[in-house]
Write an enzyme that holds these catalytic residues in place. Structure first.
Site, PDB file in Angstrom:
ATOM      1  N   CYS A 124     -20.156  -9.635  -1.541  1.00 55.96           N
ATOM      2  CA  CYS A 124     -20.390  -8.839  -0.314  1.00 55.96           C
ATOM      3  C   CYS A 124     -19.796  -9.538   0.905  1.00 55.96           C
ATOM      4  O   CYS A 124     -20.470 -10.342   1.569  1.00 55.96           O
ATOM      5  CB  CYS A 124     -21.874  -8.636  -0.097  1.00 55.96           C
ATOM      6  N   GLU A 127     -17.355  -5.714   6.033  1.00 55.66           N
ATOM      7  CA  GLU A 127     -18.265  -4.935   6.885  1.00 55.66           C
ATOM      8  C   GLU A 127     -17.457  -3.880   7.622  1.00 55.66           C
ATOM      9  O   GLU A 127     -16.225  -3.976   7.691  1.00 55.66           O
ATOM     10  CB  GLU A 127     -18.944  -5.860   7.910  1.00 55.66           C
ATOM     11  N   SER A 132     -10.138  -6.794   7.169  1.00 50.49           N
ATOM     12  CA  SER A 132      -9.138  -7.873   7.057  1.00 50.49           C
ATOM     13  C   SER A 132      -9.571  -9.089   7.869  1.00 50.49           C
ATOM     14  O   SER A 132      -9.311 -10.227   7.481  1.00 50.49           O
ATOM     15  CB  SER A 132      -7.788  -7.373   7.576  1.00 50.49           C
ATOM     16  N   ASP A 240      -8.360 -16.746  -3.741  1.00 46.55           N
ATOM     17  CA  ASP A 240      -7.170 -17.397  -4.326  1.00 46.55           C
ATOM     18  C   ASP A 240      -7.185 -17.245  -5.842  1.00 46.55           C
ATOM     19  O   ASP A 240      -6.154 -17.059  -6.483  1.00 46.55           O
ATOM     20  CB  ASP A 240      -7.166 -18.908  -4.019  1.00 46.55           C
ATOM     21  N   ARG A 268      10.769  15.582 -23.854  1.00 49.34           N
ATOM     22  CA  ARG A 268      10.945  16.725 -22.953  1.00 49.34           C
ATOM     23  C   ARG A 268      12.435  17.095 -22.883  1.00 49.34           C
ATOM     24  O   ARG A 268      13.276  16.262 -22.501  1.00 49.34           O
ATOM     25  CB  ARG A 268      10.440  16.348 -21.549  1.00 49.34           C
ATOM     26  N   LYS A 269      12.730  18.352 -23.281  1.00 44.92           N
ATOM     27  CA  LYS A 269      14.145  18.775 -23.266  1.00 44.92           C
ATOM     28  C   LYS A 269      14.391  19.716 -22.096  1.00 44.92           C
ATOM     29  O   LYS A 269      13.609  20.636 -21.855  1.00 44.92           O
ATOM     30  CB  LYS A 269      14.488  19.482 -24.570  1.00 44.92           C
ATOM     31  N   ILE A 337       9.056  11.587 -13.145  1.00 45.91           N
ATOM     32  CA  ILE A 337       9.700  11.794 -14.458  1.00 45.91           C
ATOM     33  C   ILE A 337       9.006  12.924 -15.225  1.00 45.91           C
ATOM     34  O   ILE A 337       9.647  13.683 -15.945  1.00 45.91           O
ATOM     35  CB  ILE A 337       9.724  10.473 -15.271  1.00 45.91           C
ATOM     36  N   GLU A 363      -9.433  -6.808  -2.191  1.00 45.92           N
ATOM     37  CA  GLU A 363      -9.226  -8.270  -2.280  1.00 45.92           C
ATOM     38  C   GLU A 363      -8.162  -8.736  -1.282  1.00 45.92           C
ATOM     39  O   GLU A 363      -7.378  -9.643  -1.565  1.00 45.92           O
ATOM     40  CB  GLU A 363      -8.918  -8.688  -3.722  1.00 45.92           C
ATOM     41  N   GLY A 364      -8.132  -8.097  -0.114  1.00 47.39           N
ATOM     42  CA  GLY A 364      -7.157  -8.421   0.924  1.00 47.39           C
ATOM     43  C   GLY A 364      -5.971  -7.490   0.797  1.00 47.39           C
ATOM     44  O   GLY A 364      -5.327  -7.445  -0.262  1.00 47.39           O
TER      45      GLY A 364
HETATM   46  C1  LIG Z   1     -12.833   0.915  -3.484  1.00 48.67           C
HETATM   47  C2  LIG Z   1     -12.982  -0.360  -2.718  1.00 48.67           C
HETATM   48  C3  LIG Z   1     -13.712  -1.404  -3.275  1.00 48.67           C
HETATM   49  C4  LIG Z   1     -13.912  -2.575  -2.542  1.00 48.67           C
HETATM   50  N1  LIG Z   1     -14.703  -3.587  -3.060  1.00 48.67           N
HETATM   51  C5  LIG Z   1     -15.089  -4.619  -2.246  1.00 48.67           C
HETATM   52  C6  LIG Z   1     -16.073  -5.572  -2.676  1.00 48.67           C
HETATM   53  O1  LIG Z   1     -16.580  -5.519  -3.806  1.00 48.67           O
HETATM   54  N2  LIG Z   1     -16.466  -6.540  -1.808  1.00 48.67           N
HETATM   55  C7  LIG Z   1     -15.950  -6.638  -0.552  1.00 48.67           C
HETATM   56  O2  LIG Z   1     -16.358  -7.532   0.183  1.00 48.67           O
HETATM   57  N3  LIG Z   1     -14.992  -5.769  -0.121  1.00 48.67           N
HETATM   58  C8  LIG Z   1     -14.569  -4.761  -0.934  1.00 48.67           C
HETATM   59  N4  LIG Z   1     -13.630  -3.847  -0.492  1.00 48.67           N
HETATM   60  C9  LIG Z   1     -13.110  -3.978   0.862  1.00 48.67           C
HETATM   61  C10 LIG Z   1     -11.635  -4.324   0.943  1.00 48.67           C
HETATM   62  O3  LIG Z   1     -11.414  -5.654   0.577  1.00 48.67           O
HETATM   63  C11 LIG Z   1     -11.182  -3.979   2.377  1.00 48.67           C
HETATM   64  O4  LIG Z   1     -11.144  -2.565   2.443  1.00 48.67           O
HETATM   65  C12 LIG Z   1      -9.863  -4.592   2.741  1.00 48.67           C
HETATM   66  O5  LIG Z   1      -9.972  -5.985   2.850  1.00 48.67           O
HETATM   67  C13 LIG Z   1      -9.304  -4.023   4.072  1.00 48.67           C
HETATM   68  O6  LIG Z   1     -10.264  -3.966   5.065  1.00 48.67           O
HETATM   69  P1  LIG Z   1     -10.446  -2.593   5.891  1.00 48.67           P
HETATM   70  O7  LIG Z   1     -10.626  -1.519   4.888  1.00 48.67           O
HETATM   71  O8  LIG Z   1     -11.500  -2.785   6.895  1.00 48.67           O
HETATM   72  O9  LIG Z   1      -9.045  -2.357   6.602  1.00 48.67           O
HETATM   73  P2  LIG Z   1      -8.556  -2.964   8.013  1.00 48.67           P
HETATM   74  O10 LIG Z   1      -8.796  -4.424   8.040  1.00 48.67           O
HETATM   75  O11 LIG Z   1      -9.132  -2.143   9.109  1.00 48.67           O
HETATM   76  O12 LIG Z   1      -7.006  -2.703   7.910  1.00 48.67           O
HETATM   77  C14 LIG Z   1      -6.391  -1.447   8.216  1.00 48.67           C
HETATM   78  C15 LIG Z   1      -4.880  -1.607   8.131  1.00 48.67           C
HETATM   79  O13 LIG Z   1      -4.434  -2.581   9.096  1.00 48.67           O
HETATM   80  C16 LIG Z   1      -3.710  -3.618   8.450  1.00 48.67           C
HETATM   81  N5  LIG Z   1      -3.975  -4.906   9.105  1.00 48.67           N
HETATM   82  C17 LIG Z   1      -5.180  -5.416   9.464  1.00 48.67           C
HETATM   83  N6  LIG Z   1      -5.033  -6.627  10.026  1.00 48.67           N
HETATM   84  C18 LIG Z   1      -3.695  -6.911  10.009  1.00 48.67           C
HETATM   85  C19 LIG Z   1      -2.888  -8.001  10.426  1.00 48.67           C
HETATM   86  N7  LIG Z   1      -3.438  -9.097  10.987  1.00 48.67           N
HETATM   87  N8  LIG Z   1      -1.557  -7.926  10.261  1.00 48.67           N
HETATM   88  C20 LIG Z   1      -0.981  -6.839   9.687  1.00 48.67           C
HETATM   89  N9  LIG Z   1      -1.689  -5.759   9.263  1.00 48.67           N
HETATM   90  C21 LIG Z   1      -3.033  -5.794   9.414  1.00 48.67           C
HETATM   91  C22 LIG Z   1      -4.239  -3.615   7.011  1.00 48.67           C
HETATM   92  O14 LIG Z   1      -3.324  -4.224   6.133  1.00 48.67           O
HETATM   93  C23 LIG Z   1      -4.428  -2.137   6.765  1.00 48.67           C
HETATM   94  O15 LIG Z   1      -3.212  -1.552   6.398  1.00 48.67           O
HETATM   95  C24 LIG Z   1     -13.353  -2.710  -1.252  1.00 48.67           C
HETATM   96  C25 LIG Z   1     -12.574  -1.668  -0.720  1.00 48.67           C
HETATM   97  C26 LIG Z   1     -12.399  -0.507  -1.421  1.00 48.67           C
HETATM   98  C27 LIG Z   1     -11.597   0.607  -0.804  1.00 48.67           C
END
Ligand SMILES: Cc1cc2nc3c(=O)[nH]c(=O)nc-3n(C[C@H](O)[C@H](O)[C@H](O)COP(=O)(O)OP(=O)(O)OC[C@H]3O[C@@H](n4cnc5c(N)ncnc54)[C@H](O)[C@@H]3O)c2cc1C
Length: 382
Positions: A124, A127, A132, A240, A268-269, A337, A363-364
């Site tokens: 967890c 938020e 990010s 990591d 597929r023809k 395709i 995962e980022g």
């Molecule tokens: C189905 C699903 C399962 C998940 N499971 C988990 C989980 O088990 N535990 C958990 O903790 N999280 C989980 N996540 C969260 C996930 O890791 C985040 O959604 C992700 O890290 C992006 O955060 P955000 O959605 O708030 O996007 P944001 O951070 O708001 O980003 C929005 C956009 O801005 C870009 N961006 C943001 N900052 C920068 C920067 N500095 N430079 C360039 N571009 C940037 C991003 O790349 C993205 O394209 C899950 C998400 C989903 C959708």
């Protein structure tokens, strides 16, 4: 010495995971994708063969797979169904901070029971206002006597509705900013642990994703992982380790799409001959095969570095970003395709395309991976 061969044990593991994907996952993938439900029957079998606890050390009852083993099975399981794969591998994501930073007591208390009956755990971090920018999270942990009191909400938590414990990142020293973050093990039964609504997702529909609220949740100080203030380091060291498996999942999804598209194109023809004979199709297939191979090499290299105990932040980020980008690109191309059939739910291709997308986000995001890579490649500027 460079070796690209897997050991006998790894080949057996790969075979076992491939068979599991073919027998248990693929036949059930569409059902759970449509129903957006937890694939309990498949997970029971996954538990029995050890996939739910494969990274837990043997001392605590798990399979103690190393990083290369983990990426090898990740490719196979994600080729079966990425949603079910996520359910399995989020366990590894939640166990990793405990394996890396937990005490012997914590491992016995929280990891061993996971190996005794089918169980799940959650990581967890994310938020609403801190995705990010994980360092900005608002969940707070206040120490009173020998307890911590946790307050805050987390979103998009995989396995949240199923977990028996949560690794929760919270700030125990807000004036220190990111250096105030700490990681805590929170048992599901602790009063104040509230499981929120389940998200309705584009892909990985067989995996459970919920909002989690922690309202005045009291946990003993012995549930702190490592020490106070190293929460950000715990999160980064965990990611990591778990990013290469996400890249491997990308390889699995891409491979499944390509294998299906090749069979389809041979049969597929149009204009009196198989579409596989059009140079356009052949070159697309060759390009996809190259990219899948390149992704697998990046993934295996990152995993090998981890197993050798060498620095691997940049390589893990490369494996994750490249593997998941290849999955996205290949699945879009494979839908093409199949033409109109690729767009239909009666065929597996559109699901593979929807599933590929999440691999670029969780995962980022892949943009964050590119930040990690560029920082290391470029080094300090002026
Ligand atoms: C189905 C699903 C399962 C998940 N499971 C988990 C989980 O088990 N535990 C958990 O903790 N999280 C989980 N996540 C969260 C996930 O890791 C985040 O959604 C992700 O890290 C992006 O955060 P955000 O959605 O708030 O996007 P944001 O951070 O708001 O980003 C929005 C956009 O801005 C870009 N961006 C943001 N900052 C920068 C920067 N500095 N430079 C360039 N571009 C940037 C991003 O790349 C993205 O394209 C899950 C998400 C989903 C959708």
């Amino acid at each position: 010495m460079i070796s690209f061969s897997l050991t006998e044990e790894q080949l057996a593991l790969q075979e076992m995971a491939r068979e599991f994907a073919e027998k248990e996952m693929i036949p059930n993938a569409a059902k759970y994708d449509k129903g957006d439900q937890f694939s309990e029957d498949v997970m029971k079998k996954a538990f029995e063969v050890g996939f739910l606890t494969c990274t837990i050390p043997e001392k605590y009852g798990g399979g103690e797979m190393n990083d290369l083993d983990t990426v090898v099975i990740s490719e196979e399981l994600a080729a079966g169904c990425a949603g079910m794969y996520t359910t399995m591998m989020v366990n590894a994501l939640a166990y990793t901070p405990v394996i890396l930073f937990g005490t012997d007591e914590q491992k016995k208390k929280f990891l061993t029971p996971q190996t005794e009956k089918m169980s799940f755990a959650s990581f967890c971090l994310t938020e609403r206002e801190a995705g990010s920018d994980a360092g900005a999270l608002k969940t707070r942990a206040k120490k009173i006597g020998k307890e911590y009191i946790i307050n805050g909400s987390k979103c998009f938590i995989s396995n949240g509705g199923l977990a028996s414990f949560y690794v929760v990142f919270a700030n125990s020293n807000p004036e220190k900013g990111m250096r105030g973050l700490s990681a805590f093990i929170v048992p599901r039964e602790a009063p104040g642990v509230i499981i929120g609504k389940e998200e309705d997702k584009m892909g990985h529909r067989a995996s459970n994703t919920v909002e989690m609220t922690f309202e005045d949740v009291k946990i003993p100080e012995t549930n702190l992982l490592g020490k106070e203030g190293i929460g950000f380091i715990i999160a980064m060291k965990t990611l990591d380790k778990t990013r290469a498996p996400v890249g491997a999942a990308g390889v699995g999804v891409a491979r499944a799409a390509l294998e299906y598209a090749i069979e389809y194109a041979k049969n597929r023809k149009q204009f009196g001959k198989p579409i596989a004979l059009f140079q356009n199709t052949l070159f697309k297939i060759a390009q996809m095969a190259m990219e899948i191979n390149a992704a697998r090499h990046l993934v295996w290299h990152a995993a090998w570095l981890m197993d050798e105990g060498k620095p691997c932040g940049k390589e893990s980020a490369m494996a994750k970003a490249f593997g998941s980008d290849v999955a996205m690109k290949v699945t879009i191309e494979c839908v093409q395709i199949l033409g109109g059939y690729g767009y239909m739910k009666d065929y597996p291709m559109e699901k593979l395309m929807r599933d590929a997308k999440l691999l670029q986000i969780y995962e980022g995001t892949n943009e964050i991976q590119r930040l990690v890579i560029s920082r290391e490649v470029i080094g300090p500027i002026v």
